[in-house]
Design a protein around this motif. Sequence first.
Motif, short mmCIF file in Angstrom:
data_model
loop_
_atom_site.label_atom_id
_atom_site.label_comp_id
_atom_site.label_asym_id
_atom_site.label_seq_id
_atom_site.Cartn_x
_atom_site.Cartn_y
_atom_site.Cartn_z
N ARG A 130 -8.87 13.73 -1.69
CA ARG A 130 -9.40 13.20 -0.43
C ARG A 130 -10.16 11.91 -0.63
N ALA A 131 -10.67 11.68 -1.84
CA ALA A 131 -11.41 10.45 -2.13
C ALA A 131 -10.49 9.25 -2.32
N LEU A 132 -9.19 9.50 -2.51
CA LEU A 132 -8.24 8.40 -2.67
C LEU A 132 -8.06 7.67 -1.34
N PRO A 133 -7.68 6.39 -1.40
CA PRO A 133 -7.45 5.63 -0.15
C PRO A 133 -6.39 6.30 0.72
N ILE A 134 -6.60 6.27 2.02
CA ILE A 134 -5.68 6.95 2.93
C ILE A 134 -4.28 6.35 2.87
N GLU A 135 -4.21 5.04 2.55
CA GLU A 135 -2.90 4.39 2.43
C GLU A 135 -2.08 5.04 1.32
N PHE A 136 -2.77 5.37 0.19
CA PHE A 136 -2.07 6.01 -0.92
C PHE A 136 -1.70 7.45 -0.56
N ARG A 137 -2.61 8.16 0.09
CA ARG A 137 -2.35 9.56 0.43
C ARG A 137 -1.17 9.72 1.38
N SER A 163 1.33 7.57 1.53
CA SER A 163 2.52 6.95 0.96
C SER A 163 3.39 8.00 0.29
#
Length: 204
Positions: free
Chosen positions: A147-154, A156
């Motif tokens: 959840r701490a990862l950027p939403i764009e990566f999540r 993708s």
Amino acid sequence: MPNRLPLWIILIISTTLVATAIKLIHKIYLYTVSSIKTYNKKNITIIDRFGSILPYWLPLLEGLQNFGQQILPDYPFSLMNIYKKTLMPLVIFYVTHPALAFIIFFVLYYLFVRTKSPMPDRPFIRFNVLQSILLFLINSLLGATFRALPIEFRMSLYGLMLCNTLFWFVLLTITYSIVKSIEGKYARIPVISQAVRIQINNHT
């Protein structure tokens, strides 16, 4: 009327009978206790197997909350339909009551993990409780990291692949552990099961 036995003979007979009865009861008690201890340590009962399955609901619900809700809608409709009718109500209840996970965690820790546990010594249940707690902590850590990862990566393709991998890791490890519990055998998950055994050995 027939002559009665002297009082001192009656007292001797009574004392002997009482002493014999007490000694017999004591021997039966010692035999029962030793049998129970031997049985608990060397045999895995139905209660042990059933009791070992229940704690795995905690990491399962945690894993479904962290990863399942994001990727399961992309799975075939029939699978999603089964999920909605079975596990989804439990996951919703779990998500809407965040304190529940910590309460269950501390109850399991108090009853089975502490050195001075109030529960009887049942090694098989204790092993599986410790393993389920460790899986819960790992799932919580992985979920918080994801959840701490950027939403764009999540959102993708790579993020969905990572979420899918983590979801199947959770599902397969818990399913494997439950199957082994039903069989009455100790699970052997690399690193995790070894860490549990080390923890148990340090408290014995």
